[in-house]
Design an enzyme around this catalytic site. Sequence first.
Site, PDB file in Angstrom:
ATOM      1  N   ARG A 106      60.885  37.489  51.954  1.00 42.23           N
ATOM      2  CA  ARG A 106      59.396  37.722  52.400  1.00 42.23           C
ATOM      3  C   ARG A 106      58.642  36.783  52.337  1.00 42.23           C
ATOM      4  O   ARG A 106      57.638  36.526  53.123  1.00 42.23           O
ATOM      5  CB  ARG A 106      58.491  37.974  51.035  1.00 42.23           C
ATOM      6  CG  ARG A 106      59.115  39.998  50.636  1.00 42.23           C
ATOM      7  CD  ARG A 106      58.899  40.607  50.255  1.00 42.23           C
ATOM      8  NE  ARG A 106      59.613  41.773  50.231  1.00 42.23           N
ATOM      9  CZ  ARG A 106      60.536  42.615  49.057  1.00 42.23           C
ATOM     10  NH1 ARG A 106      60.562  42.499  48.139  1.00 42.23           N
ATOM     11  NH2 ARG A 106      60.941  43.911  49.586  1.00 42.23           N
ATOM     12  N   ASP A 127      35.897  22.003  40.457  1.00 39.41           N
ATOM     13  CA  ASP A 127      34.108  21.901  40.147  1.00 39.41           C
ATOM     14  C   ASP A 127      33.873  21.821  38.903  1.00 39.41           C
ATOM     15  O   ASP A 127      34.152  21.470  38.260  1.00 39.41           O
ATOM     16  CB  ASP A 127      33.479  23.057  41.738  1.00 39.41           C
ATOM     17  CG  ASP A 127      33.750  24.041  40.847  1.00 39.41           C
ATOM     18  OD1 ASP A 127      33.462  23.990  39.755  1.00 39.41           O
ATOM     19  OD2 ASP A 127      33.447  25.050  41.493  1.00 39.41           O
ATOM     20  N   THR A 160      35.622  30.332  39.185  1.00 41.07           N
ATOM     21  CA  THR A 160      36.186  32.526  39.235  1.00 41.07           C
ATOM     22  C   THR A 160      37.052  32.400  39.258  1.00 41.07           C
ATOM     23  O   THR A 160      38.103  32.757  39.533  1.00 41.07           O
ATOM     24  CB  THR A 160      35.602  33.388  39.815  1.00 41.07           C
ATOM     25  OG1 THR A 160      35.417  32.949  41.591  1.00 41.07           O
ATOM     26  CG2 THR A 160      33.995  33.571  40.134  1.00 41.07           C
ATOM     27  N   CYS A 162      37.610  26.704  39.096  1.00 42.08           N
ATOM     28  CA  CYS A 162      36.542  26.954  39.440  1.00 42.08           C
ATOM     29  C   CYS A 162      35.918  27.587  38.376  1.00 42.08           C
ATOM     30  O   CYS A 162      36.344  28.153  38.200  1.00 42.08           O
ATOM     31  CB  CYS A 162      35.699  27.000  40.306  1.00 42.08           C
ATOM     32  SG  CYS A 162      36.395  28.785  41.775  1.00 42.08           S
ATOM     33  N   ILE A 195      37.920  32.740  43.056  1.00 42.85           N
ATOM     34  CA  ILE A 195      38.730  32.605  43.992  1.00 42.85           C
ATOM     35  C   ILE A 195      37.932  31.906  45.112  1.00 42.85           C
ATOM     36  O   ILE A 195      38.672  31.826  46.310  1.00 42.85           O
ATOM     37  CB  ILE A 195      37.059  34.097  44.170  1.00 42.85           C
ATOM     38  CG1 ILE A 195      37.602  34.635  43.492  1.00 42.85           C
ATOM     39  CG2 ILE A 195      37.159  34.771  45.419  1.00 42.85           C
ATOM     40  CD1 ILE A 195      35.902  36.064  43.050  1.00 42.85           C
ATOM     41  N   GLY A 196      36.948  30.816  45.114  1.00 44.71           N
ATOM     42  CA  GLY A 196      36.817  30.254  46.115  1.00 44.71           C
ATOM     43  C   GLY A 196      37.838  28.738  46.255  1.00 44.71           C
ATOM     44  O   GLY A 196      37.890  28.562  46.968  1.00 44.71           O
ATOM     45  N   HIS A 233      63.030  37.990  47.832  1.00 52.40           N
ATOM     46  CA  HIS A 233      61.359  37.940  48.073  1.00 52.40           C
ATOM     47  C   HIS A 233      61.310  36.871  48.593  1.00 52.40           C
ATOM     48  O   HIS A 233      60.720  36.336  49.501  1.00 52.40           O
ATOM     49  CB  HIS A 233      61.058  37.350  46.550  1.00 52.40           C
ATOM     50  CG  HIS A 233      61.064  38.729  45.345  1.00 52.40           C
ATOM     51  ND1 HIS A 233      60.234  39.397  45.659  1.00 52.40           N
ATOM     52  CD2 HIS A 233      61.692  38.972  44.830  1.00 52.40           C
ATOM     53  CE1 HIS A 233      60.904  40.825  45.198  1.00 52.40           C
ATOM     54  NE2 HIS A 233      61.274  40.378  44.749  1.00 52.40           N
ATOM     55  N   HIS A 251      57.939  36.691  42.428  1.00 51.00           N
ATOM     56  CA  HIS A 251      58.092  37.166  44.476  1.00 51.00           C
ATOM     57  C   HIS A 251      57.260  35.953  45.207  1.00 51.00           C
ATOM     58  O   HIS A 251      58.293  36.601  46.542  1.00 51.00           O
ATOM     59  CB  HIS A 251      57.277  38.347  43.368  1.00 51.00           C
ATOM     60  CG  HIS A 251      58.140  39.392  42.545  1.00 51.00           C
ATOM     61  ND1 HIS A 251      57.503  40.623  43.091  1.00 51.00           N
ATOM     62  CD2 HIS A 251      59.575  39.234  42.049  1.00 51.00           C
ATOM     63  CE1 HIS A 251      58.594  41.749  42.057  1.00 51.00           C
ATOM     64  NE2 HIS A 251      59.741  40.059  41.343  1.00 51.00           N
ATOM     65  N   ASN A 252      56.467  35.444  45.019  1.00 52.87           N
ATOM     66  CA  ASN A 252      55.739  34.990  45.858  1.00 52.87           C
ATOM     67  C   ASN A 252      55.849  33.101  46.063  1.00 52.87           C
ATOM     68  O   ASN A 252      55.817  32.341  46.641  1.00 52.87           O
ATOM     69  CB  ASN A 252      54.602  35.582  45.736  1.00 52.87           C
ATOM     70  CG  ASN A 252      54.349  36.626  46.100  1.00 52.87           C
ATOM     71  OD1 ASN A 252      53.433  37.030  44.350  1.00 52.87           O
ATOM     72  ND2 ASN A 252      54.480  37.482  47.195  1.00 52.87           N
TER      73      ASN A 252
END
Length: 148
Positions: free
Chosen positions: A136, A8, A67, A65, A69-70, A133, A98-99
């Site tokens: 998971r 953004d 932070t 962006c 977060i959005g 992993h 791991h992810n």
Amino acid sequence: MRVAIGSDHAGFPLKEKIKEFLISKGHTVLDFGTQSQESTDYPIFAREVSLAVQRGEAERGILVCGTGIGMCIVANKFKGVRAALCLNEYMARMSRLHNDANVLCLGDRVIGEELALSIVDVWLSTPFEGGRHERRVHLIKNIEEELC
């Protein structure tokens, strides 16, 4: 590697630096905008980058962006997208090991340019560890199948 990137207005300056960095490392960059610091809405760009990753048009995505977060919230709404908000190299490494994170979210207002580029470098160069992993990540996929 094909990397989709988007931001953004708050993330635009850092997105441009990351784009230059990626190109200098030989990556193909798919830039989904924004193209200025004029106020805009982050979900628009998170959607486009997430769709590119979901469809296989890009192997990875990077969203920026203020932070991060959005962007992370929006990206994780897409089936097959595993977005991680990373504030340091350790988080970036672990999100891949791991992810198997395929979208990296960054906050221009919370990390500096040098750290951001280091995070991107670590994130792009770290493979998925697999093993326990993998089980998971498969469970995450099962939840997506059930709920989406």
